[in-house]
Design an enzyme around this catalytic site. Structure first.
Site, PDB file in Angstrom:
ATOM      1  N   SER A   1       4.346  -1.703 -10.114  1.00 37.29           N
ATOM      2  CA  SER A   1       4.766  -1.362 -11.473  1.00 37.29           C
ATOM      3  C   SER A   1       5.703  -0.161 -11.434  1.00 37.29           C
ATOM      4  O   SER A   1       5.432   0.822 -10.738  1.00 37.29           O
ATOM      5  CB  SER A   1       3.546  -1.025 -12.340  1.00 37.29           C
ATOM      6  OG  SER A   1       3.964  -0.483 -13.581  1.00 37.29           O
TER       7      SER A   1
ATOM      8  N   ASN B   1      -6.283  -7.842 -11.707  1.00 33.67           N
ATOM      9  CA  ASN B   1      -5.147  -7.050 -11.239  1.00 33.67           C
ATOM     10  C   ASN B   1      -5.549  -5.582 -11.301  1.00 33.67           C
ATOM     11  O   ASN B   1      -5.909  -5.080 -12.360  1.00 33.67           O
ATOM     12  CB  ASN B   1      -3.934  -7.334 -12.137  1.00 33.67           C
ATOM     13  CG  ASN B   1      -2.658  -6.725 -11.613  1.00 33.67           C
ATOM     14  OD1 ASN B   1      -2.536  -5.511 -11.526  1.00 33.67           O
ATOM     15  ND2 ASN B   1      -1.698  -7.574 -11.299  1.00 33.67           N
TER      16      ASN B   1
ATOM     17  N   LYS C   1       0.898  -7.837  -5.309  1.00 34.42           N
ATOM     18  CA  LYS C   1       2.014  -8.063  -6.233  1.00 34.42           C
ATOM     19  C   LYS C   1       3.151  -7.134  -5.870  1.00 34.42           C
ATOM     20  O   LYS C   1       2.961  -5.920  -5.763  1.00 34.42           O
ATOM     21  CB  LYS C   1       1.582  -7.826  -7.681  1.00 34.42           C
ATOM     22  CG  LYS C   1       2.646  -8.263  -8.701  1.00 34.42           C
ATOM     23  CD  LYS C   1       2.068  -8.364 -10.098  1.00 34.42           C
ATOM     24  CE  LYS C   1       3.056  -9.012 -11.063  1.00 34.42           C
ATOM     25  NZ  LYS C   1       2.473  -9.210 -12.399  1.00 34.42           N
TER      26      LYS C   1
ATOM     27  N   GLY D   1      10.530 -15.070 -15.365  1.00 30.78           N
ATOM     28  CA  GLY D   1      11.558 -15.923 -15.958  1.00 30.78           C
ATOM     29  C   GLY D   1      11.185 -17.375 -16.097  1.00 30.78           C
ATOM     30  O   GLY D   1      12.066 -18.240 -16.101  1.00 30.78           O
TER      31      GLY D   1
ATOM     32  N   THR E   1       7.220 -12.039  -8.953  1.00 30.89           N
ATOM     33  CA  THR E   1       7.320 -10.600  -8.769  1.00 30.89           C
ATOM     34  C   THR E   1       6.868  -9.879 -10.022  1.00 30.89           C
ATOM     35  O   THR E   1       6.638 -10.488 -11.069  1.00 30.89           O
ATOM     36  CB  THR E   1       8.789 -10.172  -8.508  1.00 30.89           C
ATOM     37  OG1 THR E   1       9.576 -10.531  -9.660  1.00 30.89           O
ATOM     38  CG2 THR E   1       9.360 -10.836  -7.291  1.00 30.89           C
ATOM     39  N   ASN E   2       6.827  -8.540  -9.897  1.00 29.89           N
ATOM     40  CA  ASN E   2       6.598  -7.661 -11.035  1.00 29.89           C
ATOM     41  C   ASN E   2       7.904  -7.508 -11.824  1.00 29.89           C
ATOM     42  O   ASN E   2       8.878  -8.230 -11.576  1.00 29.89           O
ATOM     43  CB  ASN E   2       6.088  -6.297 -10.543  1.00 29.89           C
ATOM     44  CG  ASN E   2       5.127  -5.640 -11.517  1.00 29.89           C
ATOM     45  OD1 ASN E   2       5.342  -5.651 -12.723  1.00 29.89           O
ATOM     46  ND2 ASN E   2       4.065  -5.055 -10.988  1.00 29.89           N
ATOM     47  N   THR E   3       7.949  -6.562 -12.751  1.00 30.39           N
ATOM     48  CA  THR E   3       9.153  -6.327 -13.547  1.00 30.39           C
ATOM     49  C   THR E   3      10.208  -5.580 -12.735  1.00 30.39           C
ATOM     50  O   THR E   3       9.912  -4.957 -11.716  1.00 30.39           O
ATOM     51  CB  THR E   3       8.819  -5.522 -14.806  1.00 30.39           C
ATOM     52  OG1 THR E   3       8.194  -4.288 -14.417  1.00 30.39           O
ATOM     53  CG2 THR E   3       7.871  -6.293 -15.705  1.00 30.39           C
TER      54      THR E   3
ATOM     55  N   GLY F   1       2.299   1.694 -18.812  1.00 25.46           N
ATOM     56  CA  GLY F   1       1.640   2.721 -18.018  1.00 25.46           C
ATOM     57  C   GLY F   1       0.160   2.479 -17.780  1.00 25.46           C
ATOM     58  O   GLY F   1      -0.645   3.414 -17.806  1.00 25.46           O
ATOM     59  N   PHE F   2      -0.210   1.201 -17.523  1.00 24.19           N
ATOM     60  CA  PHE F   2      -1.601   0.865 -17.202  1.00 24.19           C
ATOM     61  C   PHE F   2      -2.565   1.362 -18.277  1.00 24.19           C
ATOM     62  O   PHE F   2      -3.622   1.921 -17.991  1.00 24.19           O
ATOM     63  CB  PHE F   2      -2.024   1.438 -15.848  1.00 24.19           C
ATOM     64  CG  PHE F   2      -1.367   0.822 -14.646  1.00 24.19           C
ATOM     65  CD1 PHE F   2      -0.545  -0.287 -14.756  1.00 24.19           C
ATOM     66  CD2 PHE F   2      -1.571   1.362 -13.388  1.00 24.19           C
ATOM     67  CE1 PHE F   2       0.062  -0.855 -13.634  1.00 24.19           C
ATOM     68  CE2 PHE F   2      -0.985   0.805 -12.252  1.00 24.19           C
ATOM     69  CZ  PHE F   2      -0.161  -0.300 -12.378  1.00 24.19           C
TER      70      PHE F   2
ATOM     71  N   ASN G   1       6.111   1.807 -13.917  1.00 30.37           N
ATOM     72  CA  ASN G   1       5.737   2.668 -15.042  1.00 30.37           C
ATOM     73  C   ASN G   1       4.664   3.702 -14.733  1.00 30.37           C
ATOM     74  O   ASN G   1       4.244   4.434 -15.617  1.00 30.37           O
ATOM     75  CB  ASN G   1       5.293   1.787 -16.214  1.00 30.37           C
ATOM     76  CG  ASN G   1       6.397   0.871 -16.687  1.00 30.37           C
ATOM     77  OD1 ASN G   1       7.538   1.281 -16.806  1.00 30.37           O
ATOM     78  ND2 ASN G   1       6.055  -0.386 -16.933  1.00 30.37           N
ATOM     79  N   THR G   2       4.204   3.738 -13.483  1.00 32.12           N
ATOM     80  CA  THR G   2       3.302   4.795 -13.024  1.00 32.12           C
ATOM     81  C   THR G   2       4.049   5.588 -11.967  1.00 32.12           C
ATOM     82  O   THR G   2       4.432   5.031 -10.934  1.00 32.12           O
ATOM     83  CB  THR G   2       2.009   4.206 -12.437  1.00 32.12           C
ATOM     84  OG1 THR G   2       1.285   3.525 -13.470  1.00 32.12           O
ATOM     85  CG2 THR G   2       1.125   5.307 -11.848  1.00 32.12           C
TER      86      THR G   2
ATOM     87  N   TYR H   1       4.529 -14.973 -18.836  1.00 28.70           N
ATOM     88  CA  TYR H   1       4.240 -13.809 -19.691  1.00 28.70           C
ATOM     89  C   TYR H   1       5.278 -13.770 -20.812  1.00 28.70           C
ATOM     90  O   TYR H   1       4.993 -14.133 -21.938  1.00 28.70           O
ATOM     91  CB  TYR H   1       4.241 -12.512 -18.875  1.00 28.70           C
ATOM     92  CG  TYR H   1       3.893 -11.289 -19.708  1.00 28.70           C
ATOM     93  CD1 TYR H   1       4.857 -10.662 -20.492  1.00 28.70           C
ATOM     94  CD2 TYR H   1       2.613 -10.774 -19.728  1.00 28.70           C
ATOM     95  CE1 TYR H   1       4.555  -9.548 -21.273  1.00 28.70           C
ATOM     96  CE2 TYR H   1       2.300  -9.656 -20.516  1.00 28.70           C
ATOM     97  CZ  TYR H   1       3.268  -9.052 -21.278  1.00 28.70           C
ATOM     98  OH  TYR H   1       2.961  -7.972 -22.053  1.00 28.70           O
TER      99      TYR H   1
ATOM    100  N   ASN I   1       8.993  -3.034 -20.881  1.00 27.74           N
ATOM    101  CA  ASN I   1       7.766  -2.310 -21.184  1.00 27.74           C
ATOM    102  C   ASN I   1       7.630  -1.098 -20.275  1.00 27.74           C
ATOM    103  O   ASN I   1       8.080  -1.102 -19.138  1.00 27.74           O
ATOM    104  CB  ASN I   1       6.546  -3.229 -21.038  1.00 27.74           C
ATOM    105  CG  ASN I   1       5.943  -3.192 -19.647  1.00 27.74           C
ATOM    106  OD1 ASN I   1       5.155  -2.295 -19.315  1.00 27.74           O
ATOM    107  ND2 ASN I   1       6.319  -4.157 -18.811  1.00 27.74           N
TER     108      ASN I   1
END
Length: 349
Positions: free
Chosen positions: A179, A143, A216, A298, A244-246, A118-119, A181-182, A319, A115
């Site tokens: 993240s 979050n 996170k 996972g 963790t995050n992605t 982007g929040f 994505n930002t 998730y 993904n």
């Protein structure tokens, strides 16, 4: 049944079908007695599953990770699926559209997702209003992040704004600086920047409802960087870590290089993250056993969750596993952990 349903769902655009399904679930929940029916099908009531952290009693250790319900629109129906807690967000102070679509992709052979959302969210004020109106009393984490156009030197303003807005509406906070994505967000994981941010939030938090604040972190950190984060967590006195995050790592995937190139940038979640997230949980627990940990990454089966708990996690979040395994995943994991608890109890008798 779910594998057949999943085939139909996976034939549709990932983001569009997500909201179609959740809107349908919300409509069903609005029908009298449907919520009770869902709880009878999916909720497990086992006192041995209860966990108490930060003065909060979680009825079971299986939560829904942030990113699934970004705007706190679906907390009530999700509460009926057996979760011990739900984490909403990532929420930013001001609404923002997020990155251009398409931005959510399935890697079915790898049981993974990519993904670059982007929040995308409707802002903290709206989330707080919806949470205050919710009917189910499930534990909710908030979050929080910064808006994309906020420079890092002013990021603290955004996190503080979210903290103030959501303080009375959530049970705990998670500071998302991980993240991918930002643009530039992960730079806030630098020890000096992180220490300033968390110290500021702790000070503000104590003037409000004083809710637990967690951090996170990314799975792409070195051990030296994790050591720095452990020091910051201890020095600032925050409540714990979500790991963790992605990930940005694309190694050892079954999905072809051509398909990955077509998809492009984004954070990878799901089964390929399983080993690394467990490694980080174990590393932190071995070096800082007093820091409470929430494991994410996972988790698809009871054995996956138990592995995280044995590595040092107090709670776990799903998730991608929720999307691939369906709504019974919470019940299955809770039963597996409950069976393990009974076996452990029988050994000490």
């Amino acid at each position: 049944m779910y594998p057949f349903i999943r085939t139909i769902l996976f034939a549709q655009d990932s983001e569009k079908v997500h909201y179609r399904v959740m809107n349908l679930l919300s409509f069903a929940y609005s029908v009298p007695f449907v919520g009770r029916l869902l709880k009878s099908l999916y909720a497990i009531h086992d006192p041995s599953l209860s966990r108490t952290l930060w003065g909060i009693t979680f009825p079971n250790p299986v939560g829904l990770a942030a990113g699934f319900d970004k705007d706190a629109r679906f907390v009530d129906p999700l509460a009926c699926l057996g979760f011990g807690f739900v984490e909403i967000g990532t929420v930013t102070p001001q609404p923002q559209a997020g990155n251009p679509k398409p931005r959510l992709f399935r890697l079915v052979p790898d049981r993974a997702l990519i993904n670059r959302m982007g929040f995308n969210n409707r802002g903290a004020a709206g989330a707080a209003t919806r949470l205050e109106a919710r009917r189910e009393r499930i534990i909710v984490g908030g979050n929080i992040g910064k808006n994309k156009d906020t420079p890092n030197e002013k990021a603290g303003d955004d996190y503080e704004a979210c903290l103030r807005t959501l303080s009375d509406a959530v049970d705990y906070f998670v500071v998302n600086v991980s993240s991918p994505n930002t643009p530039g967000l992960r730079e806030l994981q630098d020890s000096a920047s992180l220490s300033r941010l968390l110290s500021r939030l702790q000070a503000v938090n104590k003037t409000l409802a004083d809710k637990p604040i967690l951090l996170k972190i990314a799975p792409d950190l070195s051990n030296a960087q994790i050591d720095d984060i452990i020091t910051v967590v201890r020095d600032t006195g925050i409540a714990g870590i979500v790991a963790t995050n992605t990930t940005l790592d694309r190694s050892n995937l079954t999905t072809s290089a051509g398909e990955l190139a077509h998809i492009g940038n984004g954070g990878l979640s799901g089964l390929p993250l399983q080993k690394r997230s467990t490694e980080i949980i174990r590393y932190i627990h071995e070096h800082a056993p007093n820091i409470p940990l929430i494991a994410s990454g996972g988790i698809f089966t009871p054995s996956d969750a138990i592995e995280k708990i044995q590595a040092g996690a107090a709670l776990v979040q799903v998730y991608s596993g929720f999307i691939y395994e369906g709504p019974s995943i919470v019940k299955d994991i809770c039963r597996g952990i409950g069976d393990r608890n009974k076996q452990e109890y029988s050994k000490v008798r």
